[in-house]
Design an enzyme around this catalytic site. Structure first.
Site, short mmCIF file in Angstrom:
data_model
loop_
_atom_site.label_atom_id
_atom_site.label_comp_id
_atom_site.label_asym_id
_atom_site.label_seq_id
_atom_site.Cartn_x
_atom_site.Cartn_y
_atom_site.Cartn_z
N ALA A 57 -7.59 1.08 -7.59
CA ALA A 57 -8.40 1.67 -6.53
C ALA A 57 -8.02 0.96 -5.24
O ALA A 57 -8.09 -0.27 -5.16
CB ALA A 57 -9.88 1.51 -6.83
N THR A 59 -7.91 -0.25 -1.26
CA THR A 59 -8.71 -0.57 -0.08
C THR A 59 -8.12 0.11 1.15
O THR A 59 -6.95 0.48 1.16
CB THR A 59 -8.75 -2.08 0.17
OG1 THR A 59 -7.41 -2.56 0.37
CG2 THR A 59 -9.34 -2.82 -1.04
N VAL A 83 -7.71 -3.80 -7.91
CA VAL A 83 -7.86 -3.52 -6.48
C VAL A 83 -6.50 -3.51 -5.80
O VAL A 83 -5.74 -4.48 -5.86
CB VAL A 83 -8.77 -4.57 -5.83
CG1 VAL A 83 -8.89 -4.32 -4.33
CG2 VAL A 83 -10.15 -4.58 -6.48
N LYS A 84 -6.20 -2.40 -5.13
CA LYS A 84 -4.93 -2.28 -4.41
C LYS A 84 -5.10 -2.75 -2.97
O LYS A 84 -6.02 -2.33 -2.27
CB LYS A 84 -4.43 -0.83 -4.41
CG LYS A 84 -3.85 -0.37 -5.73
CD LYS A 84 -3.43 1.09 -5.69
CE LYS A 84 -2.12 1.27 -4.97
NZ LYS A 84 -1.65 2.69 -5.06
N VAL A 85 -4.17 -3.61 -2.55
CA VAL A 85 -4.13 -4.07 -1.16
C VAL A 85 -2.69 -3.96 -0.67
O VAL A 85 -1.76 -3.98 -1.47
CB VAL A 85 -4.63 -5.53 -1.03
CG1 VAL A 85 -6.07 -5.67 -1.50
CG2 VAL A 85 -3.72 -6.49 -1.79
#
Length: 224
Positions: A57, A59, A83-85
């Site tokens: 998912a 950001t 978490v994708k950054v």
């Protein structure tokens, strides 16, 4: 090498999960925008009911604090959320902070081995080199995957290499040969990868021969 599906389309995910080859899903804001009628959280929770594997998912904040706040919120949705950054200094700062809290990250939009190295040193769970987008500007996208795999193995870095921006079936084979741990593939590309004209022709011939055989058997007199 594991196969992830790069989509937020629930029907596509259900179909590929049915095949027995799906290990995870990656999403991004563009893919999410096509899924009208559902919130970001609802989409991720629904995917988690279908796939027992990492679900990325992404950001949308540009600063480290914002990415960390989003990441904390996403991580509460399901234990499988990653978490994708972005592959930026602020992104790597978020990776470090989230890892300290036990939240896994996928560093996306990676276009060089340097970026991949820095993401791993910050503590990324997954790095996502974008193959197709590099090919688009006449660079060898798969070489970044090869270089990253070599660097990680040489220095015992545990970050998983995920080949992203897969544009055609050959990219999947090249990623596997390059040593990528994962390839995340759009549904249409994955569908093309399942097909071969000789498979279709073979099935057609077998069915035709079987029909001839059963017809002949039904016409033979029964011995008493």
């Amino acid at each position: 090498m594991r196969i992830f599906l790069d989509t937020a389309n629930i029907d596509e995910i259900r179909e590929v999960a049915r095949w027995g080859i799906l290990s995870g899903v990656t999403t991004n804001p563009t893919l999410m925008s096509k899924n009208s009628g559902m919130t970001h959280e609802a989409v991720i929770r629904t995917i988690a009911e279908i796939v027992d594997g990492p679900i990325s998912a992404e950001t949308v904040s540009l600063d480290t604090a914002g990415m960390v706040d989003e990441g904390r919120r996403f991580a509460k949705w399901h234990p499988n959320v990653v978490v994708k950054v972005p592959s930026t200094p602020n992104g790597w700062g978020a990776v470090k902070a989230l890892k300290a809290e036990g939240v896994r990250t996928n560093v996306t939009l990676c276009f060089s081995a340097n970026q991949a190295l820095f993401a791993a040193l910050a503590g990324a769970y997954i790095i996502s080199p974008f193959v197709g987008r590099l090919d688009d500007i006449s660079e060898d996208g798969m070489q970044v995957v090869r270089d990253t795999v070599e660097i990680y193995r040489k220095h015992n870095l545990p970050t998983l290499v995920l080949a992203a921006s897969i544009r055609h079936p050959v990219h999947i084979i090249e990623a596997a040969k390059a040593g990528a741990d994962i390839a995340t593939v759009p549904y249409d590309v994955l569908l093309k990868s399942t097909k071969h004209p000789l498979t279709d022709k073979g099935i057609e011939n077998f069915l035709k021969d079987w029909q001839t055989f059963t017809t002949d058997q039904s016409e033979k007199p029964v011995k008493r």
